[in-house]
Design an enzyme around this catalytic site. Structure first.
Site, PDB file in Angstrom:
ATOM      1  N   MET A  93       0.805  -1.226   0.000  1.00 20.94           N
ATOM      2  CA  MET A  93       0.000   0.000   0.000  1.00 20.94           C
ATOM      3  C   MET A  93       0.836   1.273   0.000  1.00 20.94           C
ATOM      4  O   MET A  93       0.461   2.261   0.617  1.00 20.94           O
ATOM      5  CB  MET A  93      -0.954  -0.010   1.209  1.00 20.94           C
ATOM      6  N   ILE A  95       2.837   4.037  -2.604  1.00 21.05           N
ATOM      7  CA  ILE A  95       3.117   4.442  -3.981  1.00 21.05           C
ATOM      8  C   ILE A  95       4.625   4.556  -4.129  1.00 21.05           C
ATOM      9  O   ILE A  95       5.303   5.171  -3.303  1.00 21.05           O
ATOM     10  CB  ILE A  95       2.403   5.763  -4.310  1.00 21.05           C
ATOM     11  N   ASN A 110       2.255  -5.784 -10.584  1.00 19.31           N
ATOM     12  CA  ASN A 110       1.181  -5.476  -9.649  1.00 19.31           C
ATOM     13  C   ASN A 110      -0.072  -6.213 -10.106  1.00 19.31           C
ATOM     14  O   ASN A 110      -0.195  -6.585 -11.277  1.00 19.31           O
ATOM     15  CB  ASN A 110       0.912  -3.968  -9.632  1.00 19.31           C
ATOM     16  N   HIS A 112      -4.250  -5.623  -9.950  1.00 17.20           N
ATOM     17  CA  HIS A 112      -5.267  -4.612  -9.644  1.00 17.20           C
ATOM     18  C   HIS A 112      -6.644  -5.244  -9.858  1.00 17.20           C
ATOM     19  O   HIS A 112      -6.899  -5.842 -10.907  1.00 17.20           O
ATOM     20  CB  HIS A 112      -5.098  -3.403 -10.560  1.00 17.20           C
ATOM     21  N   LEU A 147       0.123   5.274 -12.056  1.00 12.15           N
ATOM     22  CA  LEU A 147      -0.578   4.315 -11.198  1.00 12.15           C
ATOM     23  C   LEU A 147      -1.598   3.472 -11.977  1.00 12.15           C
ATOM     24  O   LEU A 147      -2.420   4.017 -12.725  1.00 12.15           O
ATOM     25  CB  LEU A 147      -1.295   5.098 -10.087  1.00 12.15           C
ATOM     26  N   ASP A 148      -1.524   2.167 -11.800  1.00 11.30           N
ATOM     27  CA  ASP A 148      -2.472   1.214 -12.400  1.00 11.30           C
ATOM     28  C   ASP A 148      -2.554   1.341 -13.923  1.00 11.30           C
ATOM     29  O   ASP A 148      -3.596   1.047 -14.522  1.00 11.30           O
ATOM     30  CB  ASP A 148      -3.881   1.386 -11.799  1.00 11.30           C
TER      31      ASP A 148
END
Ligand code: GRF
Length: 215
Positions: A93, A95, A110, A112, A147-148
């Site tokens: 958790m 960044i 990662n 998601h 991110l993502d």
């Protein structure tokens, strides 16, 4: 013998995906060696899972650092003692800084809980339900600075059951994650999937779309 892939798993919490990796490598040879489990939270239950499986653990608390860059440097120094080929973010958790990502460029994965590019960020299950989506699921992707948004590798999808709760859907998606994440990591470990020029390459071909598995 093909080179084995030294894998670091980064967690912050319960670590059910970590457990899926532990179970998968005990069950079959994925070419992955779980070299280190790292947490930024000493109370993460995933650390207990790792210890039970005789995997080395390390913990550095981000609260001890005033600065994200210094925290990330400390994490790099700790991880690099284990010479990882691959980093698996499993409910980690924090960044990561651009420097951290550059240090492990193309070697960080990662997962998601959405069919990216749909629903980056939080509350993915409720958002899929609210939108009336027919399909929902989870995506394994390479980590980049956005991110993502890194190149996608593998998606596991399932049909949304009309009227089901977000909690129930989350549990079904979690079960899918436990199948696809070790699989995708094994593909990267073996070189079947590679990161090059900011893209995913699958079996030597640039892949605009991830592999999709339906559950
Ligand atoms: C998973 O839902 C994953 O999609 C997200 O973090 C969660 C980790 O859960 N990135 P767990 O700690 O592996 O149970």
């Amino acid at each position: 013998m093909a080179k084995r892939c030294r894998t670091a798993i980064l967690i912050s919490g319960s670590g059910t995906n970590l457990q899926a990796f532990i179970d998968a490598v005990q069950d079959r040879d994925l070419g992955l060696d779980l070299s280190i489990v790292f947490s930024n939270d000493p109370n993460a239950f995933g650390l207990e899972r790792a210890e039970k499986a005789n995997i080395a653990t390390a913990c550095i608390q981000h609260a001890d650092y005033t600065d994200r860059a210094l925290f990330d440097q400390a994490v790099i120094a700790e991880l690099d003692r284990f010479e990882p080929d691959l980093l698996v973010l499993a409910g980690f958790m924090r960044i990561l800084s651009a420097e951290f990502i550059a240090h492990y460029r193309g070697r960080i994965l990662n997962i998601h809980p959405a069919l990216l590019p749909l629903y980056r960020g939080l509350n993915t299950h409720q958002r899929a339900l609210d939108a009336g989506d027919k399909w929902h699921g989870s995506t394994v992707h390479f980590v980049t600075e956005k991110l993502d948004s890194g190149p996608r590798i593998l998606q596991g999808r399932l049909a949304v059951v009309p009227g089901e709760s977000a909690q129930k859907l989350a549990l079904r998606v979690q079960a899918v994650e436990h199948k696809i994440y070790p699989q995708a990591a094994a593909w990267v470990g073996s070189g079947k999937v590679q990161y090059r020029d900011g893209r995913s390459w699958i079996d030597g071909e640039q892949a605009a779309e991830p592999v999709i598995q339906t559950y």
